[in-house]
Every structure is written in C-alpha cells, then in structure tokens.
Design a protein around this motif. Sequence first.
Motif, PDB file in Angstrom:
ATOM      1  N   TYR A 119      40.544  53.842 -15.948  1.00 53.77           N
ATOM      2  CA  TYR A 119      40.692  53.406 -14.190  1.00 53.77           C
ATOM      3  C   TYR A 119      40.909  55.782 -13.953  1.00 53.77           C
ATOM      4  O   TYR A 119      40.451  56.057 -12.966  1.00 53.77           O
ATOM      5  CB  TYR A 119      42.008  53.493 -13.922  1.00 53.77           C
ATOM      6  CG  TYR A 119      42.783  53.503 -12.368  1.00 53.77           C
ATOM      7  CD1 TYR A 119      42.496  53.259 -11.491  1.00 53.77           C
ATOM      8  CD2 TYR A 119      44.125  54.579 -12.170  1.00 53.77           C
ATOM      9  CE1 TYR A 119      42.486  53.571  -9.876  1.00 53.77           C
ATOM     10  CE2 TYR A 119      44.340  54.841 -10.700  1.00 53.77           C
ATOM     11  CZ  TYR A 119      43.827  54.606  -9.941  1.00 53.77           C
ATOM     12  OH  TYR A 119      43.884  54.913  -8.549  1.00 53.77           O
ATOM     13  N   ASN A 120      41.968  56.427 -14.696  1.00 48.99           N
ATOM     14  CA  ASN A 120      42.002  58.101 -14.249  1.00 48.99           C
ATOM     15  C   ASN A 120      40.614  58.628 -14.145  1.00 48.99           C
ATOM     16  O   ASN A 120      40.535  59.502 -13.765  1.00 48.99           O
ATOM     17  CB  ASN A 120      42.868  57.891 -15.368  1.00 48.99           C
ATOM     18  CG  ASN A 120      44.248  58.025 -14.680  1.00 48.99           C
ATOM     19  OD1 ASN A 120      44.985  59.550 -14.720  1.00 48.99           O
ATOM     20  ND2 ASN A 120      45.452  56.765 -15.416  1.00 48.99           N
ATOM     21  N   LEU A 121      39.682  58.089 -15.272  1.00 53.40           N
ATOM     22  CA  LEU A 121      38.338  58.855 -15.473  1.00 53.40           C
ATOM     23  C   LEU A 121      37.618  58.456 -14.095  1.00 53.40           C
ATOM     24  O   LEU A 121      36.814  59.625 -13.726  1.00 53.40           O
ATOM     25  CB  LEU A 121      37.824  58.127 -16.850  1.00 53.40           C
ATOM     26  CG  LEU A 121      36.035  58.343 -16.919  1.00 53.40           C
ATOM     27  CD1 LEU A 121      36.199  59.938 -17.219  1.00 53.40           C
ATOM     28  CD2 LEU A 121      35.857  57.573 -18.141  1.00 53.40           C
ATOM     29  N   GLU A 122      37.709  57.344 -13.803  1.00 52.38           N
ATOM     30  CA  GLU A 122      36.714  57.021 -12.472  1.00 52.38           C
ATOM     31  C   GLU A 122      37.578  57.678 -11.221  1.00 52.38           C
ATOM     32  O   GLU A 122      36.793  58.142 -10.834  1.00 52.38           O
ATOM     33  CB  GLU A 122      36.418  55.470 -12.655  1.00 52.38           C
ATOM     34  CG  GLU A 122      35.842  54.685 -13.421  1.00 52.38           C
ATOM     35  CD  GLU A 122      34.289  55.326 -13.393  1.00 52.38           C
ATOM     36  OE1 GLU A 122      34.021  55.379 -12.007  1.00 52.38           O
ATOM     37  OE2 GLU A 122      33.125  55.531 -14.738  1.00 52.38           O
ATOM     38  N   HIS A 123      38.269  57.724 -11.205  1.00 51.63           N
ATOM     39  CA  HIS A 123      39.493  58.650 -10.410  1.00 51.63           C
ATOM     40  C   HIS A 123      38.897  59.733 -10.157  1.00 51.63           C
ATOM     41  O   HIS A 123      38.719  60.225  -9.253  1.00 51.63           O
ATOM     42  CB  HIS A 123      40.768  58.042 -10.323  1.00 51.63           C
ATOM     43  CG  HIS A 123      42.055  59.004  -9.176  1.00 51.63           C
ATOM     44  ND1 HIS A 123      42.301  59.748 -10.097  1.00 51.63           N
ATOM     45  CD2 HIS A 123      42.061  58.402  -8.195  1.00 51.63           C
ATOM     46  CE1 HIS A 123      43.351  60.330  -8.432  1.00 51.63           C
ATOM     47  NE2 HIS A 123      42.815  59.274  -7.648  1.00 51.63           N
ATOM     48  N   CYS A 124      39.028  60.146 -11.325  1.00 48.32           N
ATOM     49  CA  CYS A 124      38.936  61.920 -11.786  1.00 48.32           C
ATOM     50  C   CYS A 124      38.001  62.088 -10.965  1.00 48.32           C
ATOM     51  O   CYS A 124      37.462  62.976 -10.314  1.00 48.32           O
ATOM     52  CB  CYS A 124      39.056  62.638 -12.940  1.00 48.32           C
ATOM     53  SG  CYS A 124      38.596  63.715 -13.456  1.00 48.32           S
ATOM     54  N   ILE A 125      36.952  61.529 -11.912  1.00 47.52           N
ATOM     55  CA  ILE A 125      34.869  62.456 -11.068  1.00 47.52           C
ATOM     56  C   ILE A 125      34.378  61.370 -10.144  1.00 47.52           C
ATOM     57  O   ILE A 125      34.016  61.953  -9.098  1.00 47.52           O
ATOM     58  CB  ILE A 125      34.119  60.618 -12.478  1.00 47.52           C
ATOM     59  CG1 ILE A 125      33.982  61.018 -13.632  1.00 47.52           C
ATOM     60  CG2 ILE A 125      32.775  59.995 -11.371  1.00 47.52           C
ATOM     61  CD1 ILE A 125      33.718  60.020 -14.547  1.00 47.52           C
ATOM     62  N   HIS A 126      35.603  60.671  -9.218  1.00 53.09           N
ATOM     63  CA  HIS A 126      35.763  60.444  -7.832  1.00 53.09           C
ATOM     64  C   HIS A 126      36.006  61.601  -6.808  1.00 53.09           C
ATOM     65  O   HIS A 126      35.560  62.033  -5.628  1.00 53.09           O
ATOM     66  CB  HIS A 126      36.199  59.598  -6.749  1.00 53.09           C
ATOM     67  CG  HIS A 126      37.122  58.964  -5.678  1.00 53.09           C
ATOM     68  ND1 HIS A 126      35.853  58.271  -5.110  1.00 53.09           N
ATOM     69  CD2 HIS A 126      37.747  58.849  -5.674  1.00 53.09           C
ATOM     70  CE1 HIS A 126      36.488  58.702  -3.599  1.00 53.09           C
ATOM     71  NE2 HIS A 126      37.234  59.247  -3.977  1.00 53.09           N
ATOM     72  N   HIS A 127      37.030  61.511  -7.225  1.00 56.56           N
ATOM     73  CA  HIS A 127      37.559  63.439  -6.522  1.00 56.56           C
ATOM     74  C   HIS A 127      36.999  64.451  -6.775  1.00 56.56           C
ATOM     75  O   HIS A 127      36.692  65.478  -6.177  1.00 56.56           O
ATOM     76  CB  HIS A 127      39.132  63.442  -7.211  1.00 56.56           C
ATOM     77  CG  HIS A 127      40.207  62.803  -6.462  1.00 56.56           C
ATOM     78  ND1 HIS A 127      40.463  62.987  -4.934  1.00 56.56           N
ATOM     79  CD2 HIS A 127      40.409  61.421  -6.535  1.00 56.56           C
ATOM     80  CE1 HIS A 127      40.935  62.361  -4.507  1.00 56.56           C
ATOM     81  NE2 HIS A 127      41.349  61.004  -5.381  1.00 56.56           N
ATOM     82  N   GLN A 128      36.610  64.472  -8.322  1.00 52.97           N
ATOM     83  CA  GLN A 128      35.395  65.392  -8.821  1.00 52.97           C
ATOM     84  C   GLN A 128      34.055  65.477  -7.518  1.00 52.97           C
ATOM     85  O   GLN A 128      33.848  66.699  -7.311  1.00 52.97           O
ATOM     86  CB  GLN A 128      34.559  65.301 -10.103  1.00 52.97           C
ATOM     87  CG  GLN A 128      35.403  65.943 -11.045  1.00 52.97           C
ATOM     88  CD  GLN A 128      34.931  65.655 -12.620  1.00 52.97           C
ATOM     89  OE1 GLN A 128      34.056  64.778 -12.633  1.00 52.97           O
ATOM     90  NE2 GLN A 128      35.750  66.865 -13.589  1.00 52.97           N
TER      91      GLN A 128
END
Length: 165
Positions: A119-128
């Motif tokens: 989840y944190n990986l996908e969340h980080c990519i979304h904000h990137q």
Amino acid sequence: MVVKLNSEVLEELSDFLIQLKLEDFAEFSPVLKTSSIGQHIRHILELYECLLTQYEFGIVCYDDRKRDKMLETDVNQAIAKIKGIQSSIQCPDKEILLKMSAGSDFETIRSSYFRELWYNLEHCIHHQAIIKIACNSLAYISLPASFGVAKSTIDYVKSLESSNN
C-alpha cells in the motif's frame, strides 16, 4: 520483493530531492496551487513512519501521523527520513490490524506488514505522479521515466515492447 521495491522507489524520491531547490520544495507549487511538493513528501514519509513505528504493536493507524512541518520545509530532513525508513523497512511479515477512522468511530480490518508495505509503495508512486506534474515547470529537474509510474504499468509497457519486436 516488496521491501526491495519500496527501497527503490524511496531512492528515486531521494535522488529527486537532492536536485530540488529549497523554494520549489517548501513553497506552494504554482501548478498544484493548494499544496507544496514538500507537503506531498511529508505525507508519503509519515505513512511509512506510521507503519514502521506501530509495527511492533501490530495495530497501524495512518490517521495517527505527526504532521511534522520540518519534513515539508527542510529538504535535508526529508532526505534523512527517507534514509531512516530504508534502513528499517526490512521487517518480517506478520499480521497487522489496520485501524481506520470512520467518522467518530474506528473500524479495524486485518492486514499484514507486507500488504501495508505494498500500500505504501502504491501510495508513494501516486504522490510521485502528482509531484511529477508539479515538476513540469522546473526545467532543471531530471526524473527517471519510472518516477510516478506503477510497477505493473512499467512491466506492461515492457511486455508490449517485447511482443512488438
């Protein structure tokens, strides 16, 4: 694998921050208008921090963030936080209860450490991806093509390219 992917995406974030001018980090983005790149970085890092600091207790609540202004105004603090997260992310998988705010009540659901890392990986990519939009007007920034792109999308594009050859 999920630990390695998180470390890689955090390294991309760190490499990006090293290039960024302080005013472009801390001040509201003319493109985003209501937020700064630093606020997006803080948000990303504080979710990782919640997972890591609450891991031992087995109950994670992303609503219990510090909202540390230093992480959104001091690029060196943000880079140091990334390095700290990368050095402590290698934890064994275990069951975790995810506590979520539902109005004035709280709801809990079962999850796992690796699921929350994903989840944190996908969340980080979304904000990137949002940050990448803000950087379109910053000619001095160089971002890798993978910045802000989901790993599944990268794999899909690669499969299309190899099938066309």
